[in-house]
Design a protein around this motif. Sequence first.
Motif, short mmCIF file in Angstrom:
data_model
loop_
_atom_site.label_atom_id
_atom_site.label_comp_id
_atom_site.label_asym_id
_atom_site.label_seq_id
_atom_site.Cartn_x
_atom_site.Cartn_y
_atom_site.Cartn_z
N SER A 61 -20.55 14.35 -14.03
CA SER A 61 -19.81 14.72 -12.53
C SER A 61 -18.90 13.35 -11.76
CB SER A 61 -20.72 14.26 -11.62
OG SER A 61 -22.33 15.49 -11.69
N VAL A 62 -18.95 12.56 -13.06
CA VAL A 62 -18.06 11.68 -12.52
C VAL A 62 -16.97 12.26 -12.58
CG1 VAL A 62 -19.59 9.77 -12.16
CG2 VAL A 62 -18.53 10.42 -14.61
N ARG A 63 -15.42 12.04 -12.21
CA ARG A 63 -14.36 12.71 -12.25
C ARG A 63 -13.29 11.28 -13.24
NH1 ARG A 63 -16.22 16.55 -13.61
NH2 ARG A 63 -17.01 18.26 -12.38
N LEU A 64 -13.52 9.84 -12.78
CA LEU A 64 -12.64 8.90 -12.86
C LEU A 64 -12.85 8.62 -14.46
CD1 LEU A 64 -12.09 7.52 -9.33
CD2 LEU A 64 -10.64 9.13 -10.89
N CYS A 108 -15.54 -0.95 -16.23
CA CYS A 108 -15.17 -1.13 -15.20
C CYS A 108 -13.51 -1.39 -16.45
CB CYS A 108 -15.47 -1.64 -14.17
SG CYS A 108 -16.83 -1.49 -13.24
N GLY A 109 -12.78 -0.57 -14.97
CA GLY A 109 -11.21 -0.81 -16.14
C GLY A 109 -9.90 -1.08 -14.26
N ILE A 110 -9.09 -0.86 -14.34
CA ILE A 110 -8.27 -1.12 -13.75
C ILE A 110 -7.93 -0.24 -12.17
CG2 ILE A 110 -7.02 -2.88 -15.59
CD1 ILE A 110 -4.52 -0.78 -15.55
N GLU A 111 -8.54 0.32 -12.18
CA GLU A 111 -8.44 1.63 -10.85
C GLU A 111 -9.31 0.74 -9.42
OE1 GLU A 111 -9.42 3.93 -15.22
OE2 GLU A 111 -10.68 2.02 -14.36
N ASN A 112 -9.16 1.61 -8.93
CA ASN A 112 -8.88 0.72 -7.27
C ASN A 112 -10.39 0.90 -7.64
OD1 ASN A 112 -10.24 1.33 -4.31
ND2 ASN A 112 -7.74 0.62 -4.66
N PHE A 113 -11.84 -0.08 -7.07
CA PHE A 113 -13.03 -0.23 -6.73
C PHE A 113 -13.09 1.38 -6.22
CE2 PHE A 113 -16.36 -1.16 -3.84
CZ PHE A 113 -17.54 -1.25 -4.92
N GLU A 114 -12.94 0.81 -4.95
CA GLU A 114 -13.13 1.57 -3.70
C GLU A 114 -13.14 3.74 -4.60
OE1 GLU A 114 -11.33 -0.41 -3.11
OE2 GLU A 114 -12.74 -1.48 -1.15
N ASP A 115 -12.27 3.93 -5.72
CA ASP A 115 -12.27 5.25 -5.84
C ASP A 115 -13.48 5.32 -6.87
OD1 ASP A 115 -9.84 5.66 -4.31
OD2 ASP A 115 -8.71 5.51 -5.78
N LEU A 116 -13.13 4.61 -8.05
CA LEU A 116 -14.57 4.21 -8.70
C LEU A 116 -15.40 4.89 -8.18
CD1 LEU A 116 -13.15 1.57 -11.66
CD2 LEU A 116 -12.85 4.19 -11.47
N TRP A 117 -16.02 3.68 -7.19
CA TRP A 117 -17.09 3.52 -6.20
C TRP A 117 -17.37 5.32 -5.36
CZ3 TRP A 117 -21.63 3.25 -6.28
CH2 TRP A 117 -22.69 3.27 -5.50
N ALA A 118 -17.20 6.09 -4.66
CA ALA A 118 -16.57 6.81 -4.82
C ALA A 118 -16.94 7.77 -5.31
CB ALA A 118 -15.36 7.10 -3.20
N ASP A 119 -16.80 8.05 -6.46
CA ASP A 119 -16.47 9.00 -7.39
C ASP A 119 -18.07 8.69 -8.28
OD1 ASP A 119 -15.93 11.09 -9.56
OD2 ASP A 119 -15.45 9.25 -10.75
N LEU A 120 -18.45 7.77 -8.70
CA LEU A 120 -19.67 7.74 -8.87
C LEU A 120 -20.75 8.02 -7.81
CD1 LEU A 120 -21.51 6.43 -10.84
CD2 LEU A 120 -21.20 4.18 -10.89
N LYS A 121 -21.19 7.20 -6.97
CA LYS A 121 -21.38 7.05 -5.36
C LYS A 121 -21.90 9.09 -5.07
CE LYS A 121 -22.19 5.90 -0.57
NZ LYS A 121 -22.73 7.45 -0.21
N GLN A 122 -20.37 9.82 -5.26
CA GLN A 122 -20.96 11.23 -5.52
C GLN A 122 -21.69 12.31 -6.31
OE1 GLN A 122 -19.91 14.34 -6.98
NE2 GLN A 122 -18.37 12.51 -8.31
N ALA A 123 -21.64 11.34 -7.43
CA ALA A 123 -22.32 11.77 -8.31
C ALA A 123 -23.65 11.12 -8.55
CB ALA A 123 -21.66 11.20 -9.87
N LEU A 124 -24.12 10.53 -8.79
CA LEU A 124 -24.95 9.73 -7.89
C LEU A 124 -26.39 10.60 -6.68
CD1 LEU A 124 -25.12 5.52 -8.40
CD2 LEU A 124 -26.45 7.35 -9.67
N ASP A 125 -25.01 10.97 -6.31
CA ASP A 125 -25.99 11.57 -4.16
C ASP A 125 -26.25 12.62 -4.73
OD1 ASP A 125 -25.92 9.18 -2.56
OD2 ASP A 125 -23.65 9.80 -2.15
#
Length: 127
Positions: A61-64, A108-125
């Motif tokens: 479910s993650v996209r990034l 964790c790579g160089i992407e923006n944390f907020e983008d990474l967390w939003a992506d992972l959070k939607q997968a967990l939710d």
Amino acid sequence: ETAMRMALALQDHPRVKVVHYPGLPSHPDYENAKNQMRGYGGVVSFEVDGDLWQTAKVIDSVRLPYIAPSLGGVESLIEQPTVVSYWDQPAETRAEIGIKDSLIRYACGIENFEDLWADLKQALDGF
């Protein structure tokens, strides 16, 4: 910095049972890491409150991040060690070395944390 922020966010998520990251005081080697490291690395491992298939659903479910076991690039990577790295080991062997079906490894790579967390959070939710 991104991995530390990710570890802190994950430990507060209700679908996450445990976070394995040496920068967290809950980690068994935290004191050693604090004394020996200037950072705590870019890889966070965590266990979701689910089975093999629910964990796979999070990964799918993650996209990034890319689904891959390799480390060393600048992009974020995610994997389920039971399926990717230890697929040829029986469940008993994986259990002996701490590889649970619900374990996820996130580099964790160089992407923006907020983008990474939003992506992972939607997968967990979503599982």
